[in-house]
Scaffold this active site. Structure first.
Site, mmCIF file in Angstrom:
data_model
loop_
_atom_site.group_PDB
_atom_site.id
_atom_site.type_symbol
_atom_site.label_atom_id
_atom_site.label_comp_id
_atom_site.label_asym_id
_atom_site.label_seq_id
_atom_site.Cartn_x
_atom_site.Cartn_y
_atom_site.Cartn_z
ATOM 1 N N ARG A 1 64.404 -69.471 -75.179
ATOM 2 C CA ARG A 1 65.702 -69.168 -75.683
ATOM 3 C C ARG A 1 66.423 -69.425 -74.766
ATOM 4 O O ARG A 1 66.423 -68.923 -73.444
ATOM 5 C CB ARG A 1 65.342 -67.744 -76.307
ATOM 6 C CG ARG A 1 67.070 -67.431 -77.016
ATOM 7 C CD ARG A 1 67.325 -68.068 -78.496
ATOM 8 N NE ARG A 1 68.104 -67.525 -79.196
ATOM 9 C CZ ARG A 1 68.844 -68.221 -80.117
ATOM 10 N NH1 ARG A 1 68.569 -69.309 -80.371
ATOM 11 N NH2 ARG A 1 69.747 -67.444 -80.921
ATOM 12 N N THR B 1 68.742 -77.238 -86.583
ATOM 13 C CA THR B 1 67.131 -76.685 -86.084
ATOM 14 C C THR B 1 66.332 -77.790 -86.564
ATOM 15 O O THR B 1 66.414 -78.542 -87.451
ATOM 16 C CB THR B 1 66.875 -75.397 -86.325
ATOM 17 O OG1 THR B 1 68.081 -74.449 -86.007
ATOM 18 C CG2 THR B 1 65.841 -74.960 -85.621
#
Length: 579
Positions: free
Chosen positions: A112, A399
């Site tokens: 992340r 995404t």
């Protein structure tokens, strides 16, 4: 024998959307929620499912030549960043769940993005202390976090790779140099976002050549991306975290229309973090995924653990009662998500999967009508707890997701993103877009003096909804699944698991079935499908209903005693390939 399943996207840009709808519409749309989907892909040895045929073919080549699931992921991601740049790439981040067949272990890697060290909780507040508008915050350098995907690719290969690192980029380099046909999905996305893509000249030059949006079938080349991949092939991920490419990333962020805070020091300090998988019980299996800073595994786990006490199999997919249970379990889980879930390296968290706690929450589902109101619960808490307040963050769908099982039985589930479609719209000189991941933090820092768990802090990772998942039974994978889709990812993944495990749908049917998603009280029903026909029944149960497009991108592989069975979401350009 090679088996391939191709599905085309459905999006809402008028002319191109109609072309997409004519090309492929979800089957079974008027015949109930059990779809008459295309046949699933079957194979004996290996399988890869990814969001673009060119990317899946790159992964298939690696697997065919004896590479591991981790090797194939590197090849797939390198191509996805080229052919599907609006969704993921080297300028973004990812979460990976990996099952190592040799050791029988399951673990996760956290790639992340992180907030720059110069960021503060007031990052998205104006000089007057007011919250910025969402799009004002997104477009430009202010929203860019330190990318994690390149280092995650390298770390996965270091741990589990068997093929030569440098050769994993060959397909992507060739496509970047020789060109590839612009897909329908990319063309539609560019047309729909042309105004924001035109803010930065470098971004406009690539996606709007001559001021005209890219068209379906138009050959697109990206020599700068090819050069970046060559550098990565030779130097590893360090090529993007130090030196010329890193300097270009920082210059792009700081020179954007809305300048950001990212520094060379932020890039140099970035680390991928290995975290223990978060697992929740469901029908004797363990549904395992990525823990904080992702809310995916915890929220999916809470939903399924509450539902485990009810007989959804007997009710069936067409039952309004089944969707009442699923919808309110989701609402209860999302209430906990909004209050408690954040980067656990910064914020202490209670045990949100405590069995007794979830049994008590499940009792709330035992009525006959929709819950009138939903509040966060009080799970076990062994910390001198902060008095937390719910945050305000907007997670919009973009995404991509990759599911892979290799010939040795290794399994990989990875969800990868640059957050919003086209991310920050800032183009790095290395030929890729940079993320807008910092807008996944709460724009509000406090509420009545109570701090928000998901507020911005230096070096912190923003909360995510990505839910790469591997379902384990008797210590081995039985289902590898995940999806894009913003905060609706959680609902998409939970629904597909229920469809497969309760309603007996094969992976293709499970990812194809119409969507019904409830996060905060309003039930979203997928337009143009049989889900919309349930609106009167759900309204009678007390729900507000919104019929709308629900553009998931689920990719699933079931591992069975007879081989692998895969499915690709018909709402996008997904493809599953196996041999």
């Amino acid at each position: 024998m090679l088996r391939v399943l191709l599905a085309t996207t459905l999006l809402a840009t008028p002319a191109l959307a109609q072309e997409a709808a004519d090309a492929v519409a979800p089957e079974g749309a008027t015949a109930g929620l059990t779809p008459e989907a295309a046949a699933p892909v079957t194979s004996q040895d290996w399988m890869v499912a990814a969001a673009n045929p060119l990317a899946a073919e790159a992964g298939a080549r690696v697997l065919r030549e004896g590479g591991s699931a981790a090797d194939a992921m590197v090849a797939v991601q390198a191509v996805l960043g080229l052919v599907e740049p609006q969704s993921s790439g080297l300028g973004g981040g990812a979460f990976l769940v990996y099952y190592d067949a040799a050791t029988g272990t399951l673990t996760t890697l956290d790639g992340r993005e992180t907030a720059p060290m110069a960021a503060t909780p007031k990052l998205f507040l104006t000089e007057d202390g007011e919250r910025m508008g969402f799009w004002d915050a997104v477009v430009g350098g202010l929203s860019v976090g330190t990318p994690g995907t390149p280092m995650l690719m390298e770390e996965a290969h270091r741990r589990w790779g068997t093929a030569s690192w440098s050769g994993l980029f060959d397909d992507a380099i060739g496509l970047a140099e020789d060109g590839f046909p612009t897909s329908l999905r990319l063309a539609m996305a560019v047309t729909g976002d042309a105004e924001r893509l035109s803010v930065h000249p470098e971004t406009a030059a690539y996606f709007l050549p001559g001021g005209t949006p890219l068209q379906k079938g138009e050959t697109l080349r990206n020599p700068a991306y090819a050069d970046t991949l060559r550098a990565m092939a030779e130097q590893g991920a360090d090529a993007l975290y130090e030196g010329e490419i890193a300097e270009g990333i920082v210059a792009a962020v700081r020179g954007a229309a809305q300048p950001g805070l990212l520094s060379l020091e932020d890039l140099a300090a970035y680390k991928v973090v290995e975290r223990e998988a978060v697992c929740a019980p469901y029908h004797g299996a363990e549904v395992c995924g990525m823990g904080p800073p992702s809310s995916g595994a915890l929220t999916v786990g809470q939903i399924l653990a509450m539902l485990d006490r009810y007989d959804l199999a007997a009710l069936g997919p067409d039952s309004p009662e089944a969707w009442r249970l699923i919808g309110d379990a989701s609402r209860l889980a999302f209430a906990d998500r909004g209050l408690y879930m954040a980067d656990s390296d910064f914020v202490p968290m209670p045990d949100l999967l405590d069995e007794a706690y979830l049994a008590g929450r499940a009792v709330l589902l035992s009525g006959d009508m929709a819950l009138e109101s939903v509040e966060p619960g009080t799970p076990p808490w062994d910390h001198a707890a902060l008095d937390l307040a719910p945050g305000l963050d907007l997670s919009l769908p973009s995404t991509s997701h990759i599911s892979i099982v290799d010939a040795d039985g290794n399994a990989l589930s990875m969800t990868t993103t640059i957050e919003n479609g086209f991310g920050s719209r800032v183009w790095a000189p290395g030929g890729f877009l940079l993320n807008n991941e910092l807008t996944d933090f709460s724009f509000a820092t406090h509420d009545d003096g109570r701090p928000v768990a998901n507020r911005v802090e230096p070096g912190k990772r923003p909360r995510s909804s990505m839910a790469p998942t591997i379902v384990m039974r008797d210590g081995a994978p039985v289902l590898v699944i995940g999806s894009p889709g913003g905060s609706r990812i959680i609902g998409y993944v939970a629904q597909a698991i229920v469809a497969h495990m309760d309603w007996g749908m094969d992976p293709q049917a499970a990812v194809s079935m119409p969507h019904l998603v409830n996060r905060f009280g309003t039930y979203d029903l997928e337009e143009g499908t049989a889900a919309a026909a349930l609106a009167p029944d759900l309204e009678a149960l007390g729900y507000e209903v919104n019929v709308r497009g629900l553009n998931s991108g689920l990719h699933a592989i079931a591992v069975t005693p007879d081989g692998l069975i895969g499915g690709a979401d018909p709402r996008r350009e997904g493809v599953a390939i196996g041999e």
